[in-house]
Design a protein around this motif. Structure first.
Motif, PDB file in Angstrom:
ATOM      1  N   MET A   1       0.847  -1.157   0.000  1.00  0.00           N
ATOM      2  CA  MET A   1       0.000   0.000   0.000  1.00  0.00           C
ATOM      3  C   MET A   1       0.904   1.235   0.000  1.00  0.00           C
ATOM      4  N   LYS A   2       0.546   2.230  -0.813  1.00  0.00           N
ATOM      5  CA  LYS A   2       1.325   3.451  -0.846  1.00  0.00           C
ATOM      6  C   LYS A   2       0.759   4.440   0.156  1.00  0.00           C
ATOM      7  N   HIS A   3       1.637   5.109   0.863  1.00  0.00           N
ATOM      8  CA  HIS A   3       1.250   6.106   1.851  1.00  0.00           C
ATOM      9  C   HIS A   3       1.737   7.451   1.347  1.00  0.00           C
ATOM     10  N   LEU A   4       0.830   8.205   0.752  1.00  0.00           N
ATOM     11  CA  LEU A   4       1.180   9.461   0.122  1.00  0.00           C
ATOM     12  C   LEU A   4       0.893  10.630   1.055  1.00  0.00           C
ATOM     13  N   TYR A   5       1.712  11.674   0.945  1.00  0.00           N
ATOM     14  CA  TYR A   5       1.588  12.857   1.773  1.00  0.00           C
ATOM     15  C   TYR A   5       1.804  14.078   0.895  1.00  0.00           C
ATOM     16  N   LYS A   6       0.906  15.041   0.993  1.00  0.00           N
ATOM     17  CA  LYS A   6       1.024  16.263   0.199  1.00  0.00           C
ATOM     18  C   LYS A   6       1.701  17.340   1.040  1.00  0.00           C
ATOM     19  N   ILE A   7       2.779  17.902   0.517  1.00  0.00           N
ATOM     20  CA  ILE A   7       3.502  18.963   1.205  1.00  0.00           C
ATOM     21  C   ILE A   7       2.718  20.257   1.009  1.00  0.00           C
ATOM     22  N   PRO A   8       2.285  20.901   2.117  1.00  0.00           N
ATOM     23  CA  PRO A   8       1.399  22.060   2.006  1.00  0.00           C
ATOM     24  C   PRO A   8       1.973  23.248   1.207  1.00  0.00           C
ATOM     25  N   ILE A   9       3.230  23.585   1.404  1.00  0.00           N
ATOM     26  CA  ILE A   9       3.796  24.778   0.777  1.00  0.00           C
ATOM     27  C   ILE A   9       3.956  24.605  -0.725  1.00  0.00           C
ATOM     28  N   SER A  10       4.555  23.504  -1.142  1.00  0.00           N
ATOM     29  CA  SER A  10       4.849  23.321  -2.559  1.00  0.00           C
ATOM     30  C   SER A  10       3.754  22.558  -3.317  1.00  0.00           C
ATOM     31  N   GLY A  11       2.922  21.821  -2.608  1.00  0.00           N
ATOM     32  CA  GLY A  11       1.884  21.037  -3.270  1.00  0.00           C
ATOM     33  C   GLY A  11       2.398  19.719  -3.836  1.00  0.00           C
ATOM     34  N   LYS A  12       3.667  19.395  -3.599  1.00  0.00           N
ATOM     35  CA  LYS A  12       4.221  18.129  -4.084  1.00  0.00           C
ATOM     36  C   LYS A  12       3.669  16.970  -3.268  1.00  0.00           C
ATOM     37  N   VAL A  13       3.569  15.833  -3.914  1.00  0.00           N
ATOM     38  CA  VAL A  13       3.103  14.620  -3.242  1.00  0.00           C
ATOM     39  C   VAL A  13       4.280  13.662  -3.134  1.00  0.00           C
ATOM     40  N   ILE A  14       4.547  13.189  -1.913  1.00  0.00           N
ATOM     41  CA  ILE A  14       5.646  12.251  -1.687  1.00  0.00           C
ATOM     42  C   ILE A  14       5.101  10.981  -1.040  1.00  0.00           C
ATOM     43  N   GLU A  15       5.850   9.915  -1.184  1.00  0.00           N
ATOM     44  CA  GLU A  15       5.492   8.656  -0.535  1.00  0.00           C
ATOM     45  C   GLU A  15       6.299   8.533   0.744  1.00  0.00           C
ATOM     46  N   LYS A  16       5.607   8.347   1.865  1.00  0.00           N
ATOM     47  CA  LYS A  16       6.288   8.241   3.152  1.00  0.00           C
ATOM     48  C   LYS A  16       6.540   6.779   3.480  1.00  0.00           C
ATOM     49  N   LYS A  17       7.737   6.499   3.955  1.00  0.00           N
ATOM     50  CA  LYS A  17       8.097   5.145   4.369  1.00  0.00           C
ATOM     51  C   LYS A  17       8.086   5.033   5.890  1.00  0.00           C
ATOM     52  N   TYR A  18       8.454   6.107   6.569  1.00  0.00           N
ATOM     53  CA  TYR A  18       8.491   6.145   8.032  1.00  0.00           C
ATOM     54  C   TYR A  18       7.574   7.253   8.528  1.00  0.00           C
ATOM     55  N   VAL A  19       6.802   6.963   9.566  1.00  0.00           N
ATOM     56  CA  VAL A  19       5.939   7.973  10.183  1.00  0.00           C
ATOM     57  C   VAL A  19       6.045   7.854  11.698  1.00  0.00           C
ATOM     58  N   ARG A  20       5.645   8.900  12.392  1.00  0.00           N
ATOM     59  CA  ARG A  20       5.613   8.861  13.860  1.00  0.00           C
ATOM     60  C   ARG A  20       4.437   8.001  14.314  1.00  0.00           C
ATOM     61  N   LEU A  21       4.470   7.582  15.561  1.00  0.00           N
ATOM     62  CA  LEU A  21       3.434   6.693  16.090  1.00  0.00           C
ATOM     63  C   LEU A  21       2.034   7.284  15.982  1.00  0.00           C
ATOM     64  N   GLY A  22       1.901   8.554  16.307  1.00  0.00           N
ATOM     65  CA  GLY A  22       0.588   9.200  16.242  1.00  0.00           C
ATOM     66  C   GLY A  22       0.020   9.190  14.840  1.00  0.00           C
ATOM     67  N   GLU A  23       0.870   9.467  13.858  1.00  0.00           N
ATOM     68  CA  GLU A  23       0.432   9.476  12.463  1.00  0.00           C
ATOM     69  C   GLU A  23       0.068   8.061  11.999  1.00  0.00           C
ATOM     70  N   ALA A  24       0.838   7.077  12.439  1.00  0.00           N
ATOM     71  CA  ALA A  24       0.550   5.683  12.072  1.00  0.00           C
ATOM     72  C   ALA A  24      -0.785   5.231  12.652  1.00  0.00           C
ATOM     73  N   SER A  25      -1.080   5.646  13.881  1.00  0.00           N
ATOM     74  CA  SER A  25      -2.352   5.245  14.484  1.00  0.00           C
ATOM     75  C   SER A  25      -3.528   5.879  13.750  1.00  0.00           C
ATOM     76  N   VAL A  26      -3.336   7.075  13.175  1.00  0.00           N
ATOM     77  CA  VAL A  26      -4.392   7.708  12.383  1.00  0.00           C
ATOM     78  C   VAL A  26      -4.546   6.990  11.044  1.00  0.00           C
ATOM     79  N   ILE A  27      -3.428   6.650  10.396  1.00  0.00           N
ATOM     80  CA  ILE A  27      -3.463   5.977   9.093  1.00  0.00           C
ATOM     81  C   ILE A  27      -4.211   4.658   9.193  1.00  0.00           C
ATOM     82  N   TYR A  28      -3.952   3.877  10.228  1.00  0.00           N
ATOM     83  CA  TYR A  28      -4.550   2.549  10.367  1.00  0.00           C
ATOM     84  C   TYR A  28      -5.804   2.520  11.237  1.00  0.00           C
ATOM     85  N   SER A  29      -6.207   3.675  11.764  1.00  0.00           N
ATOM     86  CA  SER A  29      -7.395   3.758  12.639  1.00  0.00           C
ATOM     87  C   SER A  29      -7.280   2.801  13.820  1.00  0.00           C
TER      88      SER A  29
END
Length: 87
Positions: A1-29
């Motif tokens: 599964m791809k985990h994409l993140y949009k950078i607010p300032i530039s509008g670029k979309v990147i694929e994240k491989k590592y995230v913090r625990l709080g963000e991971a708990s939101v991604i997986y509910s």
């Protein structure tokens, strides 16, 4: 599964491989405490520096989550039988 993140300032979309625990708990509910337990069991935890920053490797965690997948169950009365009805 791809985990994409949009950078607010530039509008670029990147694929994240590592995230913090709080963000991971939101991604997986999943709750934060359960996320910590499951990430440790998967071997997907990375502690940076003195351990204050903890990252989760999403690729490893995705593989771990696949072991909990259940097989599909046939419905007694399916909603769609593959044939279109004409009105």
């Amino acid at each position: 599964m791809k985990h994409l993140y949009k950078i607010p300032i530039s509008g670029k979309v990147i694929e994240k491989k590592y995230v913090r625990l709080g963000e991971a708990s939101v991604i997986y509910s999943i709750g934060r405490h359960r996320m910590i337990e499951m990430a440790r069991a998967a071997g997907a935890v990375y502690k940076l520096g003195d351990g204050a920053s903890v990252l989760v490797n999403l690729d490893i965690f995705d593989e771990y989550m696949e072991q909990f997948r259940e097989m599909p169950v046939m419905m007694k009365h399916p909603l769609f039988n593959g044939k279109e009805t004409e009105e």
